[in-house]
Motif scaffolding. Structure first.
Motif, PDB file in Angstrom:
ATOM      1  N   ALA A  91      -2.586  -3.339   5.274  1.00 48.43           N
ATOM      2  CA  ALA A  91      -3.077  -3.289   6.653  1.00 48.43           C
ATOM      3  C   ALA A  91      -1.934  -3.295   7.650  1.00 48.43           C
ATOM      4  O   ALA A  91      -1.965  -2.572   8.662  1.00 48.43           O
ATOM      5  N   LEU A  92      -0.907  -4.082   7.364  1.00 47.46           N
ATOM      6  CA  LEU A  92       0.244  -4.138   8.274  1.00 47.46           C
ATOM      7  C   LEU A  92       0.973  -2.803   8.307  1.00 47.46           C
ATOM      8  O   LEU A  92       1.331  -2.305   9.383  1.00 47.46           O
ATOM      9  N   LEU A  93       1.179  -2.187   7.134  1.00 53.52           N
ATOM     10  CA  LEU A  93       1.848  -0.883   7.090  1.00 53.52           C
ATOM     11  C   LEU A  93       0.990   0.192   7.759  1.00 53.52           C
ATOM     12  O   LEU A  93       1.498   1.021   8.517  1.00 53.52           O
ATOM     13  N   ALA A  94      -0.308   0.175   7.466  1.00 50.78           N
ATOM     14  CA  ALA A  94      -1.200   1.178   8.057  1.00 50.78           C
ATOM     15  C   ALA A  94      -1.244   1.053   9.572  1.00 50.78           C
ATOM     16  O   ALA A  94      -1.344   2.060  10.294  1.00 50.78           O
ATOM     17  N   GLY A  95      -1.148  -0.177  10.063  1.00 51.34           N
ATOM     18  CA  GLY A  95      -1.202  -0.406  11.505  1.00 51.34           C
ATOM     19  C   GLY A  95      -0.049   0.226  12.259  1.00 51.34           C
ATOM     20  O   GLY A  95      -0.149   0.462  13.465  1.00 51.34           O
ATOM     21  N   LEU A  96       1.038   0.543  11.573  1.00 47.68           N
ATOM     22  CA  LEU A  96       2.176   1.189  12.225  1.00 47.68           C
ATOM     23  C   LEU A  96       1.903   2.652  12.544  1.00 47.68           C
ATOM     24  O   LEU A  96       2.559   3.239  13.411  1.00 47.68           O
ATOM     25  N   GLY A  97       0.949   3.258  11.822  1.00 47.78           N
ATOM     26  CA  GLY A  97       0.598   4.646  12.094  1.00 47.78           C
ATOM     27  C   GLY A  97       1.685   5.640  11.728  1.00 47.78           C
ATOM     28  O   GLY A  97       1.783   6.710  12.343  1.00 47.78           O
ATOM     29  N   VAL A  98       2.500   5.317  10.721  1.00 45.51           N
ATOM     30  CA  VAL A  98       3.574   6.198  10.271  1.00 45.51           C
ATOM     31  C   VAL A  98       3.109   6.912   9.010  1.00 45.51           C
ATOM     32  O   VAL A  98       2.824   6.265   7.997  1.00 45.51           O
ATOM     33  N   ASP A  99       3.012   8.233   9.061  1.00 47.01           N
ATOM     34  CA  ASP A  99       2.430   9.003   7.951  1.00 47.01           C
ATOM     35  C   ASP A  99       3.133   8.749   6.614  1.00 47.01           C
ATOM     36  O   ASP A  99       2.488   8.658   5.565  1.00 47.01           O
ATOM     37  N   SER A 100       4.454   8.630   6.641  1.00 45.62           N
ATOM     38  CA  SER A 100       5.192   8.466   5.380  1.00 45.62           C
ATOM     39  C   SER A 100       4.994   7.095   4.744  1.00 45.62           C
ATOM     40  O   SER A 100       5.388   6.874   3.592  1.00 45.62           O
ATOM     41  N   LEU A 101       4.356   6.163   5.457  1.00 52.05           N
ATOM     42  CA  LEU A 101       4.034   4.852   4.884  1.00 52.05           C
ATOM     43  C   LEU A 101       2.656   4.829   4.235  1.00 52.05           C
ATOM     44  O   LEU A 101       2.339   3.886   3.499  1.00 52.05           O
ATOM     45  N   LYS A 102       1.843   5.851   4.484  1.00 46.55           N
ATOM     46  CA  LYS A 102       0.473   5.856   3.965  1.00 46.55           C
ATOM     47  C   LYS A 102       0.418   5.793   2.441  1.00 46.55           C
ATOM     48  O   LYS A 102      -0.415   5.050   1.888  1.00 46.55           O
ATOM     49  N   PRO A 103       1.279   6.505   1.701  1.00 48.68           N
ATOM     50  CA  PRO A 103       1.219   6.381   0.237  1.00 48.68           C
ATOM     51  C   PRO A 103       1.435   4.951  -0.258  1.00 48.68           C
ATOM     52  O   PRO A 103       0.830   4.529  -1.240  1.00 48.68           O
ATOM     53  N   TYR A 104       2.299   4.210   0.425  1.00 48.19           N
ATOM     54  CA  TYR A 104       2.526   2.823   0.028  1.00 48.19           C
ATOM     55  C   TYR A 104       1.268   1.976   0.273  1.00 48.19           C
ATOM     56  O   TYR A 104       0.895   1.145  -0.563  1.00 48.19           O
ATOM     57  N   ALA A 105       0.639   2.172   1.417  1.00 47.36           N
ATOM     58  CA  ALA A 105      -0.590   1.441   1.717  1.00 47.36           C
ATOM     59  C   ALA A 105      -1.677   1.774   0.699  1.00 47.36           C
ATOM     60  O   ALA A 105      -2.433   0.897   0.253  1.00 47.36           O
ATOM     61  N   ASP A 106      -1.757   3.056   0.301  1.00 52.73           N
ATOM     62  CA  ASP A 106      -2.759   3.461  -0.692  1.00 52.73           C
ATOM     63  C   ASP A 106      -2.521   2.766  -2.033  1.00 52.73           C
ATOM     64  O   ASP A 106      -3.468   2.312  -2.687  1.00 52.73           O
ATOM     65  N   ILE A 107      -1.263   2.676  -2.451  1.00 55.56           N
ATOM     66  CA  ILE A 107      -0.936   1.999  -3.714  1.00 55.56           C
ATOM     67  C   ILE A 107      -1.326   0.521  -3.628  1.00 55.56           C
ATOM     68  O   ILE A 107      -1.894  -0.046  -4.574  1.00 55.56           O
ATOM     69  N   LEU A 108      -1.043  -0.104  -2.506  1.00 54.62           N
ATOM     70  CA  LEU A 108      -1.357  -1.522  -2.345  1.00 54.62           C
ATOM     71  C   LEU A 108      -2.856  -1.778  -2.397  1.00 54.62           C
ATOM     72  O   LEU A 108      -3.298  -2.854  -2.829  1.00 54.62           O
ATOM     73  N   HIS A 109      -3.636  -0.810  -1.976  1.00 54.31           N
ATOM     74  CA  HIS A 109      -5.099  -0.935  -2.064  1.00 54.31           C
ATOM     75  C   HIS A 109      -5.612  -0.660  -3.465  1.00 54.31           C
ATOM     76  O   HIS A 109      -6.567  -1.300  -3.924  1.00 54.31           O
ATOM     77  N   ALA A 110      -4.972   0.262  -4.180  1.00 53.81           N
ATOM     78  CA  ALA A 110      -5.565   0.798  -5.407  1.00 53.81           C
ATOM     79  C   ALA A 110      -5.157   0.061  -6.675  1.00 53.81           C
ATOM     80  O   ALA A 110      -5.912   0.032  -7.645  1.00 53.81           O
ATOM     81  N   ARG A 111      -3.972  -0.533  -6.716  1.00 50.72           N
ATOM     82  CA  ARG A 111      -3.450  -1.112  -7.946  1.00 50.72           C
ATOM     83  C   ARG A 111      -3.697  -2.618  -7.993  1.00 50.72           C
ATOM     84  O   ARG A 111      -3.824  -3.268  -6.953  1.00 50.72           O
ATOM     85  N   PRO A 112      -3.696  -3.199  -9.191  1.00 46.56           N
ATOM     86  CA  PRO A 112      -3.702  -4.664  -9.296  1.00 46.56           C
ATOM     87  C   PRO A 112      -2.470  -5.243  -8.606  1.00 46.56           C
ATOM     88  O   PRO A 112      -1.443  -4.567  -8.460  1.00 46.56           O
ATOM     89  N   GLU A 113      -2.556  -6.501  -8.222  1.00 47.68           N
ATOM     90  CA  GLU A 113      -1.545  -7.123  -7.361  1.00 47.68           C
ATOM     91  C   GLU A 113      -0.115  -6.926  -7.852  1.00 47.68           C
ATOM     92  O   GLU A 113       0.733  -6.384  -7.137  1.00 47.68           O
ATOM     93  N   SER A 114       0.191  -7.365  -9.053  1.00 51.55           N
ATOM     94  CA  SER A 114       1.566  -7.311  -9.545  1.00 51.55           C
ATOM     95  C   SER A 114       2.067  -5.875  -9.643  1.00 51.55           C
ATOM     96  O   SER A 114       3.190  -5.559  -9.218  1.00 51.55           O
ATOM     97  N   ALA A 115       1.242  -4.997 -10.176  1.00 52.04           N
ATOM     98  CA  ALA A 115       1.639  -3.598 -10.327  1.00 52.04           C
ATOM     99  C   ALA A 115       1.838  -2.940  -8.971  1.00 52.04           C
ATOM    100  O   ALA A 115       2.770  -2.139  -8.779  1.00 52.04           O
ATOM    101  N   ALA A 116       0.973  -3.255  -8.013  1.00 58.57           N
ATOM    102  CA  ALA A 116       1.074  -2.653  -6.685  1.00 58.57           C
ATOM    103  C   ALA A 116       2.370  -3.069  -5.996  1.00 58.57           C
ATOM    104  O   ALA A 116       3.097  -2.228  -5.445  1.00 58.57           O
TER     105      ALA A 116
END
Length: 399
Positions: free
Chosen positions: A155-180
């Motif tokens: 949420a913090l990364l997405a709130g910046l509105g920087v397109d190149s950060l979106k893949p990181y936010a997606d990984i943080l949502h999609a993967r289990p905690e440690s793997a993400a």
């Protein structure tokens, strides 16, 4: 008991005013980052028992059982197990992590076997010891400590509105905690430097703007923007956004165990640590970064920053509880008319005055007055009574 003469280390990130103000000296205009108190061979304190100044480590080496006590020597060896500091951060320190004891021992042995000089800039392990540490704020103190929960980081990364950060936010949502957390930190630290520099610049501009707004992460965005202005284009800026931002108020503390990524941003505090130099860096530094070894050491788990507040005993000792034995830190807040505090004499101690003045009296009637910023070493077996009108920190070991 012996008054300590201590050395200030002038690292570039140090405040130019905080330590001079504590010591009552004139600022030099140069950064003054850390005041070291202890027997670390890099910058040992000095004492004078009548035959001239001597390094505390040399004094201990000459008679470890007499200075440290048999229980401490049996537990930690013939050396003072902790290092006490006053730390004054005028700008952010490097983002870093420390190994546990087994990792430090294995890493040190490996680098010794490979013939890497201890002072080589690419050396990771300077010794075979771990480095748990704690910082107690003397003034408001900003820092980063441990990973945010992945959803919150996303949420913090997405709130910046920087397109190149979106893949990181997606990984943080999609993967289990440690793997993400592992995947995102790895991606940030191994990304193309030029591409990442552009991402950091865009994120810095967004964080600066959002810090001025009344949003849920305004304070954190302000901290990350401050870091970024000191380290433009550094991938560590994005890595820092994965961590919890915390502001300590005076008297509050953070304990930093093995594998927990952290960084100090700004402020004045009393720091204590196991006597080690082992640091693996994640960013915000021109120094060596060994990404594979770093990723092996980091504990990829979300944690609460765990702000510590002292527990007060019936004897007036305010103790900061930690899970390790190499150091034990407490403080005494003294006032005129209150009875003396009798300090246990089983283990070696360093006493530091941070406010007002405190008086140390030994069993033979000798006295030592400590003003603000002054400190003393008390060998094991020497009983001390503490009085005064001020605040004293007491550092010792559990043995």
């Amino acid at each position: 008991m012996d008054r300590l003469t201590n050395t200030v280390r002038p690292y570039a990130w140090g405040s130019t005013t905080a330590i001079p103000e504590l010591l009552g000296t004139e600022p030099t205009g140069e950064p003054q980052a850390e005041l070291w108190m202890g027997a670390h061979p890099g910058t040992p304190s000095r004492i004078d028992r009548g035959s001239g100044p001597a390094a505390l480590n040399d004094v201990i080496d000459a008679a470890p059982s007499a200075e440290l006590g048999a229980p401490a020597v049996a537990r930690f060896g013939p050396r003072l197990a902790f290092l006490l500091k006053v730390l004054a951060a005028g700008s952010p320190l490097s983002l870093q992590v420390h190994p546990d004891l087994a990792q430090a021992q294995a890493g040190f042995a490996d680098e010794e076997a490979r013939g890497i000089p201890v002072d080589a800039p690419h050396r990771n392990y300077k010794d075979a010891n771990h480095k748990p540490e704690m910082i107690v704020a003397l003034a408001p103190f900003d820092g980063l400590c441990g990973f945010r929960h992945p959803a919150e980081a996303a949420a913090l990364l997405a709130g910046l509105g920087v397109d190149s950060l979106k893949p990181y936010a997606d990984i943080l949502h999609a993967r289990p905690e440690s793997a993400a957390l592992r995947e995102v930190l790895t991606a940030v630290l191994t990304a193309d430097r030029e591409t990442m520099a552009g991402t950091v610049t865009a994120a810095t501009e967004a964080a600066t703007r959002l810090a001025a707004e009344d949003g849920p992460h305004a304070a954190a965005y302000a901290a990350y923007a401050s870091i970024a202005h000191g380290y433009p284009g550094d991938p560590g800026v994005i890595a820092a956004m994965l961590l919890n931002y915390v502001r300590l108020q005076p008297g509050e503390a953070l304990y930093l165990g093995a594998g927990v990524p952290h960084a100090y941003i700004a402020g004045l505090g009393v720091e204590i640590m196991a006597n080690s130099d082992n640091v693996l860096r994640c960013g915000l530094t021109p120094k060596h970064i060994d990404v594979p070894e770093l990723l092996r050491i980091v504990r990829f788990e979300a944690t609460d920053p765990g702000v510590l507040r002292p527990e007060t005993s019936a004897e007036g000792e305010e103790l900061y509880e930690t899970p390790i034995d190499e150091f034990r830190l407490s403080r005494y807040i003294l006032a005129p008319g209150t009875g003396p505090r009798l300090l246990a004499d089983r283990t070696p101690q360093i006493l530091l005055c941070t406010e007002g003045s405190v008086r140390l009296q030994s069993a033979d009637g000798s006295e030592l007055l400590l003003a603000r910023g002054e400190s003393a070493f008390v060998p094991a077996g020497e009983q001390v009574r503490l009085t005064g009108d001020g605040t004293a920190f007491r550092a010792t070991v559990v043995a």
